[in-house]
Write a protein that holds these residues in place. Structure first.
Motif, short mmCIF file in Angstrom:
data_model
loop_
_atom_site.label_atom_id
_atom_site.label_comp_id
_atom_site.label_asym_id
_atom_site.label_seq_id
_atom_site.Cartn_x
_atom_site.Cartn_y
_atom_site.Cartn_z
N SER A 73 35.78 39.02 45.37
CA SER A 73 35.02 38.60 44.19
C SER A 73 35.54 39.26 42.91
CB SER A 73 33.53 38.87 44.44
OG SER A 73 32.73 38.21 43.50
N LEU A 74 34.69 39.98 42.18
CA LEU A 74 35.13 40.64 40.96
C LEU A 74 36.34 41.52 41.23
CD1 LEU A 74 34.74 41.47 37.95
CD2 LEU A 74 33.24 43.28 38.79
N GLY A 75 36.32 42.23 42.33
CA GLY A 75 37.46 43.07 42.69
C GLY A 75 38.74 42.27 42.88
N ALA A 76 38.61 41.06 43.42
CA ALA A 76 39.78 40.19 43.62
C ALA A 76 40.35 39.75 42.28
CB ALA A 76 39.41 38.99 44.49
N SER A 77 39.48 39.36 41.36
CA SER A 77 39.97 38.91 40.06
C SER A 77 40.60 40.07 39.29
CB SER A 77 38.86 38.25 39.25
OG SER A 77 37.84 39.16 38.93
N ILE A 98 39.57 37.19 48.17
CA ILE A 98 38.42 36.51 48.76
C ILE A 98 37.41 36.17 47.68
CG2 ILE A 98 36.56 36.75 50.44
CD1 ILE A 98 38.43 39.07 51.66
N ALA A 99 37.02 34.89 47.60
CA ALA A 99 35.99 34.44 46.65
C ALA A 99 36.29 34.93 45.24
CB ALA A 99 34.60 34.90 47.10
N THR A 100 37.47 34.55 44.74
CA THR A 100 37.99 35.07 43.48
C THR A 100 37.53 34.23 42.29
OG1 THR A 100 39.96 35.70 44.73
CG2 THR A 100 40.10 35.83 42.34
N PRO A 101 36.72 34.81 41.40
CA PRO A 101 36.32 34.04 40.21
C PRO A 101 37.49 33.92 39.24
CG PRO A 101 35.36 36.24 40.15
CD PRO A 101 36.08 36.12 41.46
N PHE A 102 37.53 32.81 38.52
CA PHE A 102 38.49 32.62 37.44
C PHE A 102 37.70 32.67 36.14
CE2 PHE A 102 41.12 30.38 34.42
CZ PHE A 102 42.38 30.89 34.71
N CYS A 134 34.83 29.94 50.53
CA CYS A 134 33.89 29.10 51.29
C CYS A 134 33.35 28.01 50.38
CB CYS A 134 32.73 29.94 51.83
SG CYS A 134 33.21 31.08 53.12
N ARG A 135 33.23 26.82 50.93
CA ARG A 135 32.70 25.69 50.16
C ARG A 135 31.25 25.94 49.73
NH1 ARG A 135 35.86 21.41 49.88
NH2 ARG A 135 37.59 21.21 51.34
N ASP A 136 30.52 26.74 50.51
CA ASP A 136 29.12 27.00 50.19
C ASP A 136 28.90 28.34 49.49
OD1 ASP A 136 29.61 28.66 52.36
OD2 ASP A 136 27.80 28.10 53.44
N ASP A 137 29.94 28.86 48.84
CA ASP A 137 29.82 30.11 48.09
C ASP A 137 28.77 29.92 46.99
OD1 ASP A 137 30.17 32.31 46.32
OD2 ASP A 137 32.26 32.51 46.92
N GLU A 138 27.76 30.75 46.99
CA GLU A 138 26.67 30.64 46.03
C GLU A 138 26.93 31.43 44.75
OE1 GLU A 138 25.97 34.09 48.77
OE2 GLU A 138 26.56 32.00 49.09
N GLU A 139 28.01 32.19 44.70
CA GLU A 139 28.32 33.02 43.53
C GLU A 139 29.50 32.48 42.72
OE1 GLU A 139 26.61 35.82 42.59
OE2 GLU A 139 25.23 35.51 44.25
N VAL A 140 30.58 32.15 43.40
CA VAL A 140 31.80 31.69 42.73
C VAL A 140 31.98 30.20 43.04
CG1 VAL A 140 34.31 31.94 42.59
CG2 VAL A 140 32.86 33.97 42.90
N PRO A 141 32.01 29.36 42.01
CA PRO A 141 32.17 27.93 42.25
C PRO A 141 33.45 27.63 43.03
CG PRO A 141 31.53 28.34 39.97
CD PRO A 141 31.83 29.67 40.58
N ASP A 143 35.43 25.22 42.87
CA ASP A 143 36.53 24.67 42.09
C ASP A 143 37.41 25.75 41.46
OD1 ASP A 143 34.78 25.46 40.07
OD2 ASP A 143 34.83 23.54 39.03
N HIS A 144 37.01 27.00 41.49
CA HIS A 144 37.87 28.07 41.00
C HIS A 144 39.12 28.18 41.88
CE1 HIS A 144 34.89 30.46 38.30
NE2 HIS A 144 34.68 29.15 38.24
#
Length: 181
Positions: A73-77, A98-102, A134-141, A143-144
């Protein structure tokens, strides 16, 4: 020889505690040939990057060569930001995000988190990059993931049907990719 894996946590008030299960899952799936190093990131709210870039640099400096980097997540970005803005003398064998926000907004708090234009061309050469979402990630969309795919066509992308933001605290897929480096 035991291979070191640096795991950078996600953000939030309980990010370290929440991601401890991810780090433990990764250690279990990798087995005794690997050591998952899981430092707690200290947040400095006054710093534009929360002070994490400096901490990530210090943690990477402690590792040997052929480093394996994993972040959530934040750590990945912020790991991606660090690698695109800083040169490291160490060879990076693989980077697993993992679950990387843009980050792409105009809000003031977000500016220190955003990647620089052309970031992909500034990443360590000869390093393999893997993205998991994950397609059902509730935090990071979801489409990122497509934004990263467009910027890093040479990276590997793992689209996971379900598991939410924490991948059900199961990183066996990440461990499999690490072992196949």
């Amino acid at each position: 020889m035991i291979k070191q894996v640096l795991f950078i946590q996600g953000g939030g008030n309980d990010g370290y505690e929440a991601d401890a299960e991810l780090a433990a899952s990764l250690q279990q799936a990798l087995g005794n040939d690997y050591e998952v190093i899981y430092p707690e990131m200290q947040t400095d709210d006054a710093a534009p990057d929360f002070g994490w870039l400096r901490q990530i640099g210090r943690e990477i400096a402690k590792l040997g060569d052929d480093i394996i980097l994993v972040a959530h997540s934040l750590g990945a970005s912020l790991l991606l930001k660090y690698l695109s803005e800083n040169k490291t003398a160490k060879k990076t064998a693989g980077v697993f995000l993992i679950a990387t926000p843009f980050w792409n907004g105009k809000q003031e708090w977000m500016q220190g988190l955003k990647l620089q234009p052309g970031f992909a061309g500034k990443l360590p050469e000869n390093s393999r990059f893997f993205f998991y979402q994950c397609r059902d990630d509730e935090e990071v969309p979801f489409d990122h993931l497509a934004i990263y795919r467009n910027n890093l066509p040479g990276a590997s992308f793992r689209e996971i049907e379900s598991g939410g933001h924490q991948l059900n605290n199961d990183l066996h897929l990440v461990a499999k990719d690490i072992k196949n480096l």
